[in-house]
Design a protein around this motif. Structure first.
Motif, mmCIF file in Angstrom:
data_model
loop_
_atom_site.group_PDB
_atom_site.id
_atom_site.type_symbol
_atom_site.label_atom_id
_atom_site.label_comp_id
_atom_site.label_asym_id
_atom_site.label_seq_id
_atom_site.Cartn_x
_atom_site.Cartn_y
_atom_site.Cartn_z
ATOM 1 N N ALA A 355 -1.576 -30.998 -53.193
ATOM 2 C CA ALA A 355 -0.586 -31.935 -52.255
ATOM 3 C C ALA A 355 0.520 -30.764 -52.268
ATOM 4 N N GLY A 356 1.058 -30.388 -53.451
ATOM 5 C CA GLY A 356 2.185 -29.338 -53.777
ATOM 6 C C GLY A 356 2.130 -28.127 -52.959
ATOM 7 N N VAL A 357 0.868 -27.433 -52.817
ATOM 8 C CA VAL A 357 0.642 -26.378 -51.945
ATOM 9 C C VAL A 357 0.811 -26.517 -50.529
ATOM 10 N N GLY A 358 0.142 -27.863 -50.268
ATOM 11 C CA GLY A 358 -0.075 -27.851 -48.734
ATOM 12 C C GLY A 358 1.543 -28.481 -48.401
ATOM 13 N N ILE A 359 2.303 -29.243 -49.135
ATOM 14 C CA ILE A 359 3.774 -29.284 -48.901
ATOM 15 C C ILE A 359 4.513 -28.135 -48.634
ATOM 16 N N GLY A 360 4.238 -27.239 -49.690
ATOM 17 C CA GLY A 360 5.059 -26.053 -49.629
ATOM 18 C C GLY A 360 4.733 -25.103 -48.234
ATOM 19 N N LEU A 361 3.571 -25.083 -47.789
ATOM 20 C CA LEU A 361 3.097 -24.370 -46.552
ATOM 21 C C LEU A 361 3.846 -25.095 -45.377
ATOM 22 N N VAL A 362 3.694 -26.416 -45.377
ATOM 23 C CA VAL A 362 4.660 -27.032 -44.286
ATOM 24 C C VAL A 362 5.920 -26.980 -44.259
ATOM 25 N N VAL A 363 6.611 -26.952 -45.351
ATOM 26 C CA VAL A 363 8.033 -26.764 -45.423
ATOM 27 C C VAL A 363 8.276 -25.205 -45.000
ATOM 28 N N ALA A 364 7.467 -24.377 -45.499
ATOM 29 C CA ALA A 364 7.519 -22.829 -44.859
ATOM 30 C C ALA A 364 7.510 -22.587 -43.645
ATOM 31 N N LEU A 365 6.428 -23.281 -43.148
ATOM 32 C CA LEU A 365 6.194 -23.009 -41.587
ATOM 33 C C LEU A 365 7.291 -23.592 -40.804
ATOM 34 N N PHE A 366 8.164 -24.732 -41.140
ATOM 35 C CA PHE A 366 8.970 -25.258 -40.425
ATOM 36 C C PHE A 366 10.383 -24.660 -40.538
#
Length: 488
Positions: A355-366
């Motif tokens: 989940a941490g990697v996924g949240i990091g990717l979403v934050v970086a995407l936005f």
């Protein structure tokens, strides 16, 4: 693992010398799984239908991105070095998104394996899915297990030739559709299909389809379980992901042994019907314990439960079981709940990391900027002295416009010391970058004679790039070199 001991000749028996050394290679015995119904077989049908549907249909989904971008929803555009996924567009310098997705896939595999063994192998692995599909075709053409075994053993005749021919042609069509769907992910699918049919496509497309058609035909039709046993590395790695609380398929031998007819007093629940072996796509006997070849597909559970229902015995003689449950059940205690096996420290740690990697990717995407700037100082020479004594530094700026339309960018400079900015080939400070393009622009920073920036060795400066008509603005810090640099 206990290896069988070699026994010597009995006393008084004649000793004969073998004509040839015994072979250490065991020839493959073809596996003909029997048709079975049940919860896990139904689950596998659903997963096979969903995954194959996603694979074959996805390249044909459309997504409107404007006049200058492709309208294919999922596209790996190698020619322009971009990846499109619906509303998301990934550029080469954003490869960390792809790396992050691969990390998430690995952590997800670790998570599912630590919780429920090789569920990926048994239900969603492409080798499993396509092998299931090929076995289904084989069953349609040749019949169920006994009919297929009989056809395999009989000499070649008209019946065997016709049935195998029909089966192979269907397999080839599936392989062709598989290879065709793959290449559609890398270019516009309708256009490529038209070019393929009219023989105008690039030879690489035909070669790729040919290779994937052959590999799908061979792996799913002939190699099957051999790929899982010998070619795939995961069976050797999975042990590191599992522990005594991992749920995996096991035979409750304390309940099933000794095997035999139920009319014999003292026999266990297993009637040795071989149903679990006959339905196994790997051709193993789960009653022999955990084996490298087991993909935990659950078909043996369905087969055994069907037999238990017919003879009036409790279900789950074969079922998902953890090592800790085995010791508890042997002692007559109630096994742990499924959730206590799934939610434990190990699996929760994998979940948090995933989940941490996924949240990091979403934050970086936005948070990513729609414009990208890279500044490279020109250091040959470090600076130039103009005719009026001014000191000039040159910089190459790469501007990447990540929009679907042309954009104008205005440049500026800020520093504690006074320097002026100029663009090569431009009268002003604004340049136009075409849609979805990267442009290189040379800029000059100039310090007046005798000024602080002209006299000092190094002066910190900040170059700004602002997109006109929007609030998008980025900066890049660099160094301005003055005369003192030549003395050092």
């Amino acid at each position: 693992m206990n290896w069988p001991r070699a026994s010597g000749p009995k006393e008084g028996a004649a000793v004969s010398t073998p004509e040839a050394e015994p072979s250490l290679y065991a020839a493959r015995e073809p596996v003909f799984p029997r048709r079975v119904k049940g919860t896990f077989r139904t689950l596998k049908w659903w997963i096979m239908g969903i995954t194959l549907g996603i694979y074959y249909i996805t390249p044909w989904l459309r997504w409107d991105r404007g006049p200058n971008l492709p309208d294919q929803a999922v596209l790996v555009d190698l020619a322009n070095r971009r990846f499109f996924f619906f509303m998301i567009e990934i550029w080469p310098h954003e490869f960390y998104f792809v790396a992050g997705l691969l990390i998430m896939a690995g952590l997800g595999l670790f998570l599912f394996t630590s919780a429920a063994g090789r569920v990926w192998c048994g239900y969603a692995c492409p080798q499993t899915v396509w092998t299931d599909l090929f076995i289904l075709v084989e069953r349609w053409v040749e019949g169920d297990r006994n009919a297929r075994i009989r056809l395999h053993r009989q000499p070649w005749n008209w019946e065997k030739l016709v049935k195998n021919g029909i089966k192979w042609w269907i397999w080839l069509f599936i392989g062709l559709a598989t290879g065709g769907a793959w290449v559609f992910y890398f270019t516009d699918a309708p256009t490529l299909l038209r070019d393929l049919v009219t023989f105008q496509a690039h030879p690489v497309a035909y070669l790729t389809i040919l290779i994937l058609t052959f590999t799908t035909f061979f792996f799913g039709g002939f190699a099957r379980e051999q790929i899982c046993i010998y070619a795939c590395p995961w069976p050797r790695i999975q042990a590191a992901m599992m522990d005594e609380d991992t749920l995996t398929i096991a035979y409750r031998e304390w309940r099933g042994e000794p095997r035999g007819k139920q009319t014999v007093e003292g026999n266990g629940d297993c009637i040795d019907c071989m149903a679990c072996v006959n339905v196994c796509p790997m051709g193993i006997d789960i009653r022999n314990g955990q084996q490298l070849a087991c993909i935990t597909c659950g078909l043996c559970i369905d087969a055994c439960n069907d037999v238990m229902d017919r003879i009036g015995k409790p279900r789950d003689l074969i079922g998902y079981l953890a090592l800790t449950d085995e010791t508890r059940e042997r002692a007559g205690h109630t096994p742990k709940s499924v959730w206590s096996h799934v939610f434990r420290v190990r699996t929760m740690l994998y979940t948090v990391l995933w989940a941490g990697v996924g949240i990091g990717l979403v934050v970086a995407l936005f948070l990513r900027s729609p414009i990208d700037v890279n500044v490279t100082p020109v250091r040959n020479p470090t600076f130039v002295t103009l005719s009026d004594g001014s000191i000039r530094n040159a910089y190459d700026i790469r501007l990447r416009n990540m929009h679907g339309e042309d954009a104008q960018f205005t440049m500026a400079v800020t520093s504690d010391a006074f320097v002026t900015l100029g663009l090569e080939g431009e009268t002003g400070l604004t340049v136009t970058v075409p849609a979805n393009e990267t442009m290189s622009q040379r800029v000059y920073l100039t310090a007046a004679p005798g000024s602080q920036a002209a006299q000092e060795d190094r002066t910190d400066v900040r170059l700004w790039v602002e997109e006109q008509g929007t609030t998008n603005r980025v900066h890049h810090d660099t160094i301005f070199n003055g005369k003192e640099d030549s003395d050092g």
